[in-house]
Structures are given as C-alpha cells and as structure tokens.
Design an enzyme around this catalytic site. Structure first.
Site, PDB file in Angstrom:
ATOM      1  N   GLY A  77       0.822  -1.194   0.000  1.00 57.83           N
ATOM      2  CA  GLY A  77       0.000   0.000   0.000  1.00 57.83           C
ATOM      3  C   GLY A  77       0.859   1.249   0.000  1.00 57.83           C
ATOM      4  N   GLY A  78       0.243   2.377  -0.313  1.00 58.41           N
ATOM      5  CA  GLY A  78       0.963   3.641  -0.283  1.00 58.41           C
ATOM      6  C   GLY A  78       1.391   4.120  -1.653  1.00 58.41           C
ATOM      7  N   THR A  81       8.073   6.013  -2.455  1.00 59.61           N
ATOM      8  CA  THR A  81       9.020   6.253  -1.380  1.00 59.61           C
ATOM      9  C   THR A  81      10.418   5.934  -1.867  1.00 59.61           C
ATOM     10  OG1 THR A  81       9.403   5.974   0.999  1.00 59.61           O
ATOM     11  CG2 THR A  81       9.008   3.973  -0.290  1.00 59.61           C
ATOM     12  N   HIS A  83      14.239   4.254  -0.845  1.00 62.03           N
ATOM     13  CA  HIS A  83      15.041   3.421   0.042  1.00 62.03           C
ATOM     14  C   HIS A  83      16.495   3.587  -0.358  1.00 62.03           C
ATOM     15  CE1 HIS A  83      11.473   1.655   1.643  1.00 62.03           C
ATOM     16  NE2 HIS A  83      11.214   0.906   0.589  1.00 62.03           N
ATOM     17  N   ALA A 147       8.397   5.956   7.097  1.00 59.19           N
ATOM     18  CA  ALA A 147       7.280   5.630   6.201  1.00 59.19           C
ATOM     19  C   ALA A 147       6.792   4.212   6.486  1.00 59.19           C
ATOM     20  CB  ALA A 147       7.718   5.756   4.744  1.00 59.19           C
ATOM     21  N   GLY A 160       6.529  -3.267   5.161  1.00 64.16           N
ATOM     22  CA  GLY A 160       6.645  -2.813   6.540  1.00 64.16           C
ATOM     23  C   GLY A 160       7.002  -1.360   6.704  1.00 64.16           C
ATOM     24  N   CYS A 178       5.508   9.711  -0.523  1.00 67.36           N
ATOM     25  CA  CYS A 178       4.180   9.288  -0.056  1.00 67.36           C
ATOM     26  C   CYS A 178       3.064  10.177  -0.605  1.00 67.36           C
ATOM     27  CB  CYS A 178       4.131   9.226   1.464  1.00 67.36           C
ATOM     28  SG  CYS A 178       5.370   8.115   2.162  1.00 67.36           S
TER      29      CYS A 178
END
Length: 216
Positions: A77-78, A81, A83, A147, A160, A178
């Site tokens: 979901g979301g 983002t 990393h 996040a 996660g 996000c």
C-alpha cells in the site's frame, strides 16, 4: 488449533550489506507463504537497500519527479518512497490470525513501535490522522522520519517500515514522498542524533514485544 510452529517466538534477522530489492521481495513472498501454511514462524527482517524508488498501489506517476534511481512497482500500500543506504527498512511478517485479524490496528501498532523506538533517542515521533507514517516537528515545520507501507496475504503481513537513520536526504527530491506535498523528510542524523543503525536495531528489538502482543 494453532500449530506449534505458529506459536514460536518471532524470529529476527539483520542482513549485512545492501539487499537488492527484487531479491527482498522474493524472499518475503516465500516466507509469507510458509507462515500462512504453518511451515515457518513469524519474522522481522532488517535490511538496507541500494538507492531505489518504490511505487505502492496508490502511486501517481506525476509524483515521480526525476527517476534518479531504479523504480520498482510493488504491491504494498501507499505511494512513492525512497530506500537507500542509511535507512533501516524493516520487513515485518506477522500472522494476523494470532493478533486479532485487524489490519488497521496493525498499521497503528507499526506507528507505535517506531514512536517508542525513536523515544529512546529523545526524538518525539508523532502520528497524523490524515497521513500514515511517523512525523517530527523540526526547524518550524513537519517532517517525516519514517514511512509505512504494508501488504497482507492470507492474513500474513509483509513489507513494513522505513526509518531514516542517516540517509542522503537529497535522494528524496526525485519523488513526492508518499504523495504528500508541503512537508519535508528528516532523519535521526538530521535531528542531531549520533545513533547508528545498530543502535536503532536494538531499540526496535527492545520495544517490539510491548507493542505486538499475540491474542492467542
């Protein structure tokens, strides 16, 4: 009756080096299937990735401002983002059949877990009703320090949290993190903390059990 393997303590795994994102997704999917089938126990897997952007199921292409790094579309979901090195990604694979079967409560618990871990470094993490994740007040503005993006399959969670320890914050400039405009991102280092990744890992381990209690 819940099988013996499902009642074992949650396993913890800390990966050394940088884990390629496709490899991480494949490992998660395999573990989730094994947990759901009763062949393996729950797992919290702590990793770092090389610099990448990931797009969740709600991501808007307009929020990818500049593809500075590889982009992966994923089933969590979301929205978009980032990393990368200096960011602790926690892949949390828990059996919600043991934990009340409430996905919304699970997301709330992820936020609570992060807030309690940050508090060990005198950082006040906060929730916002209209935004998933953990925020801090910094330099007169709200900035995101962690996040959250989850997926659930057969009542087993995966994906996660991502907590900024000391990443290069300029790497977030290629996306609208996000999907939220008007707010920045921060990290423990940006807030003046000298906490290391290992320090955060210990804090996450210490605070986990207080938050994620089993219901069976």
């Amino acid at each position: 009756m819940v099988s013996d393997v499902l009642t074992r303590p949650v396993c913890w795994r800390v990966e050394k080096g940088q884990t390629p994102y496709p490899e991480a997704v494949a490992i998660m999917q395999e573990r989730v299937a094994d947990i759901a089938a009763g062949r393996a126990g729950e797992l919290v897997w702590l990793v770092e990735h090389p610099p990448i952007y990931t797009a969740g199921t709600s991501a808007k292409e307009s929020d990818l401002l500049e593809a500075r790094f590889p982009v992966f579309h994923t089933g969590r979901g979301g929205q978009f983002t980032y990393h990368g090195p200096g960011q602790r990604v926690g892949y949390v694979m828990l059996d919600l059949r043991l934990r009340g079967g409430d996905v919304r409560r699970y997301v709330h618990e992820l936020e609570e877990w992060i807030i309690r871990a940050l508090a060990e470094f005198d950082v006040k993490g906060e929730r916002r009703k209209d935004r998933v994740g953990v925020w801090v007040a910094h330099s007169g503005r709200e900035e995101k320090i962690a996040a959250i993006g989850v997926r659930v399959r057969h009542w087993v969670t995966f994906h996660g949290v991502a907590i900024n320890v000391s990443p290069d914050l300029s790497h977030f400039s290629g996306i609208v993190p996000c999907g939220i405009r008007g707010h920045g991102v921060t990290s423990l280092a940006d807030l003046g903390s000298d906490a290391t990744m290992a320090d955060l890992d210990l804090a996450l381990r210490r605070t986990f059990q207080d938050v994620f209690a089993r219901s069976t």
